[in-house]
Design a protein around this motif. Structure first.
Motif, mmCIF file in Angstrom:
data_model
loop_
_atom_site.group_PDB
_atom_site.id
_atom_site.type_symbol
_atom_site.label_atom_id
_atom_site.label_comp_id
_atom_site.label_asym_id
_atom_site.label_seq_id
_atom_site.Cartn_x
_atom_site.Cartn_y
_atom_site.Cartn_z
ATOM 1 N N ALA A 9 0.833 -1.223 0.000
ATOM 2 C CA ALA A 9 0.000 0.000 0.000
ATOM 3 C C ALA A 9 0.860 1.263 0.000
ATOM 4 N N VAL A 10 2.000 1.196 0.648
ATOM 5 C CA VAL A 10 2.854 2.398 0.678
ATOM 6 C C VAL A 10 3.921 2.325 -0.423
ATOM 7 N N LEU A 11 4.680 1.257 -0.430
ATOM 8 C CA LEU A 11 5.899 1.267 -1.263
ATOM 9 C C LEU A 11 5.643 1.058 -2.751
ATOM 10 N N TYR A 12 4.515 0.467 -3.114
ATOM 11 C CA TYR A 12 4.243 0.279 -4.537
ATOM 12 C C TYR A 12 3.953 1.615 -5.246
ATOM 13 N N ASN A 13 3.897 2.698 -4.485
ATOM 14 C CA ASN A 13 3.729 4.037 -5.089
ATOM 15 C C ASN A 13 5.066 4.687 -5.435
ATOM 16 N N PHE A 14 6.161 3.978 -5.193
ATOM 17 C CA PHE A 14 7.484 4.581 -5.385
ATOM 18 C C PHE A 14 8.292 3.818 -6.427
ATOM 19 N N SER A 15 9.387 4.445 -6.848
ATOM 20 C CA SER A 15 10.216 3.841 -7.889
ATOM 21 C C SER A 15 11.376 3.064 -7.251
ATOM 22 N N ALA A 16 12.050 2.276 -8.062
ATOM 23 C CA ALA A 16 13.223 1.540 -7.580
ATOM 24 C C ALA A 16 14.285 2.523 -7.088
ATOM 25 N N GLU A 17 14.389 3.662 -7.753
ATOM 26 C CA GLU A 17 15.350 4.689 -7.340
ATOM 27 C C GLU A 17 15.000 5.217 -5.939
ATOM 28 N N ASP A 18 13.703 5.479 -5.729
ATOM 29 C CA ASP A 18 13.250 5.935 -4.408
ATOM 30 C C ASP A 18 13.575 4.896 -3.338
ATOM 31 N N MET A 19 13.415 3.628 -3.701
ATOM 32 C CA MET A 19 13.593 2.539 -2.720
ATOM 33 C C MET A 19 15.008 2.506 -2.143
ATOM 34 N N LYS A 20 15.955 3.086 -2.871
ATOM 35 C CA LYS A 20 17.341 3.093 -2.368
ATOM 36 C C LYS A 20 17.483 3.944 -1.106
ATOM 37 N N LYS A 21 16.504 4.829 -0.869
ATOM 38 C CA LYS A 21 16.552 5.686 0.326
ATOM 39 C C LYS A 21 15.569 5.209 1.408
ATOM 40 N N ILE A 22 15.015 4.026 1.184
ATOM 41 C CA ILE A 22 14.002 3.530 2.131
ATOM 42 C C ILE A 22 14.483 2.247 2.810
ATOM 43 N N VAL A 23 14.369 2.244 4.132
ATOM 44 C CA VAL A 23 14.649 1.058 4.938
ATOM 45 C C VAL A 23 13.310 0.612 5.509
ATOM 46 N N ILE A 24 13.101 -0.683 5.608
ATOM 47 C CA ILE A 24 11.839 -1.180 6.181
ATOM 48 C C ILE A 24 12.130 -1.733 7.572
ATOM 49 N N ALA A 25 11.228 -1.467 8.509
ATOM 50 C CA ALA A 25 11.366 -2.077 9.838
ATOM 51 C C ALA A 25 10.143 -2.949 10.078
ATOM 52 N N TYR A 26 10.366 -4.254 10.229
ATOM 53 C CA TYR A 26 9.271 -5.153 10.602
ATOM 54 C C TYR A 26 9.164 -5.154 12.118
ATOM 55 N N GLU A 27 8.019 -4.663 12.611
ATOM 56 C CA GLU A 27 7.815 -4.601 14.054
ATOM 57 C C GLU A 27 6.464 -5.228 14.410
ATOM 58 N N PRO A 28 6.471 -6.481 14.824
ATOM 59 C CA PRO A 28 5.203 -7.077 15.267
ATOM 60 C C PRO A 28 4.708 -6.302 16.491
ATOM 61 N N VAL A 29 3.487 -5.793 16.410
ATOM 62 C CA VAL A 29 2.996 -4.881 17.454
ATOM 63 C C VAL A 29 2.989 -5.574 18.823
ATOM 64 N N TRP A 30 2.721 -6.879 18.830
ATOM 65 C CA TRP A 30 2.655 -7.644 20.082
ATOM 66 C C TRP A 30 4.028 -7.795 20.742
ATOM 67 N N ALA A 31 5.071 -7.437 20.036
ATOM 68 C CA ALA A 31 6.425 -7.563 20.602
ATOM 69 C C ALA A 31 6.994 -6.207 21.026
ATOM 70 N N ILE A 32 6.283 -5.122 20.716
ATOM 71 C CA ILE A 32 6.828 -3.787 21.009
ATOM 72 C C ILE A 32 6.603 -3.413 22.468
ATOM 73 N N GLY A 33 7.694 -3.222 23.179
ATOM 74 C CA GLY A 33 7.619 -2.771 24.568
ATOM 75 C C GLY A 33 7.012 -3.796 25.517
ATOM 76 N N THR A 34 6.836 -5.024 25.058
ATOM 77 C CA THR A 34 6.160 -6.039 25.873
ATOM 78 C C THR A 34 7.141 -7.019 26.500
ATOM 79 N N GLY A 35 8.388 -6.994 26.036
ATOM 80 C CA GLY A 35 9.355 -7.977 26.498
ATOM 81 C C GLY A 35 9.241 -9.293 25.722
ATOM 82 N N LYS A 36 8.176 -9.410 24.900
ATOM 83 C CA LYS A 36 7.993 -10.623 24.080
ATOM 84 C C LYS A 36 8.658 -10.396 22.736
ATOM 85 N N THR A 37 9.719 -11.109 22.436
ATOM 86 C CA THR A 37 10.367 -10.923 21.136
ATOM 87 C C THR A 37 9.836 -11.979 20.180
ATOM 88 N N ALA A 38 9.721 -11.628 18.916
ATOM 89 C CA ALA A 38 9.466 -12.678 17.923
ATOM 90 C C ALA A 38 10.680 -13.598 17.946
#
Ligand code: PEP
Length: 251
Positions: free
Chosen positions: A150-179
């Motif tokens: 939904a977000v990244l398919y609006n951009f070009s391969a050139e744009d993607m060179k400046k984009i880093v993705i962070a996978y953050e399972p919401v259930w693991a954020i600040g909960t002490g539960k790591t994936a």
């Protein structure tokens, strides 16, 4: 070789003086860190100019935690990309689950924000991740795929060179539960496939994908050993210079 990155999201923590002290401690502690991994810190907006001063002459990057979806004008309480750039930022985090959950951040808004950030010359750390209900319903792959497209398919391969993705399972954020490393790896591999389908294998292989969610010195090594995990977006543990840099040392 894709870049290895460990980024610290300070969220709404520390006063300006505490933030400056933390940035100094990170810079001192990181002085001996090898070339293989880059550090980025993301303090609150009010700290950016002061922290930028501390980081001058170091290799540590400075990131905002969000940006406005407009460039200037009557948007009370918002901070525009040019202001971030001018304050010394090289990056902004976008789409963190706390912004999606509490501040109505939609994929449509994120497209606008990513576009403005890239135009201003900022790198973007785009967060994606499923919540607990979605994981328990077995929808985690679909949710992450949909958010990424939904977000990244609006951009070009050139744009993607400046984009880093962070996978953050919401259930693991600040909960002490790591994936587990295996749970994180299978989603990272899935994100890489989603990128390959639109931008090609080479771009997908070059994109940095971070893991976030209760990452700490004791579990970083196992997570970072996975072939599709290129570092971490760190919340709680980034508020202690020793822990933050120890996570980067896990590489
Ligand atoms: C985060 O909010 O980006 C995060 C990963 O938090 P924590 O490390 O505290 O789980």
């Amino acid at each position: 070789m894709r870049k290895k990155i460990v980024a610290g999201n300070w969220k709404m923590n520390t006063t300006v003086s505490e933030g400056v002290a933390l940035a100094k401690a990170v810079a001192e502690r990181a002085a001996g860190l090898g070339e293989g991994v880059s550090l980025i810190v993301a303090p609150p907006f009010t700290h950016l100019v002061s922290v930028a001063e501390v980081l001058k002459g170091t290799k540590i990057g400075l990131s905002a935690q969000n940006c406005a979806d407009h460039t200037k004008g009557a948007y009370t309480g918002e901070v525009a990309v040019d202001m971030l750039k001018d304050a010394g930022c090289g990056w902004t985090i976008l789409g963190h689950s706390e912004r999606r959950q509490y501040y109505g951040e939609t994929d449509e808004k994120l497209v606008e924000k990513v576009k403005l950030a890239l135009e201003a010359g900022l790198g973007v750390i785009l967060c994606v991740g499923e919540n607990l209900d979605e994981r328990e319903a077995g929808r985690h792959f679909d949710v992450v795929k949909a958010q990424t497209e939904a977000v990244l398919y609006n951009f070009s391969a050139e744009d993607m060179k400046k984009i880093v993705i962070a996978y953050e399972p919401v259930w693991a954020i600040g909960t002490g539960k790591t994936a587990t490393a295996a749970q994180a790896e299978e989603i990272h591999a899935c994100i890489r496939k989603v990128l390959a389908a639109k931008f090609g294998e080479e771009l997908a292989e070059e994109t940095t994908i971070l893991y976030g969610g209760s990452c700490k010195p004791s579990n970083a090594k196992e997570l970072f050993a996975e072939k599709d995990i290129d570092g971490g977006l760190i919340g709680g543990a980034s508020l202690k210079a020793d822990d933050f840099v120890a996570i980067a040392e896990a590489f």
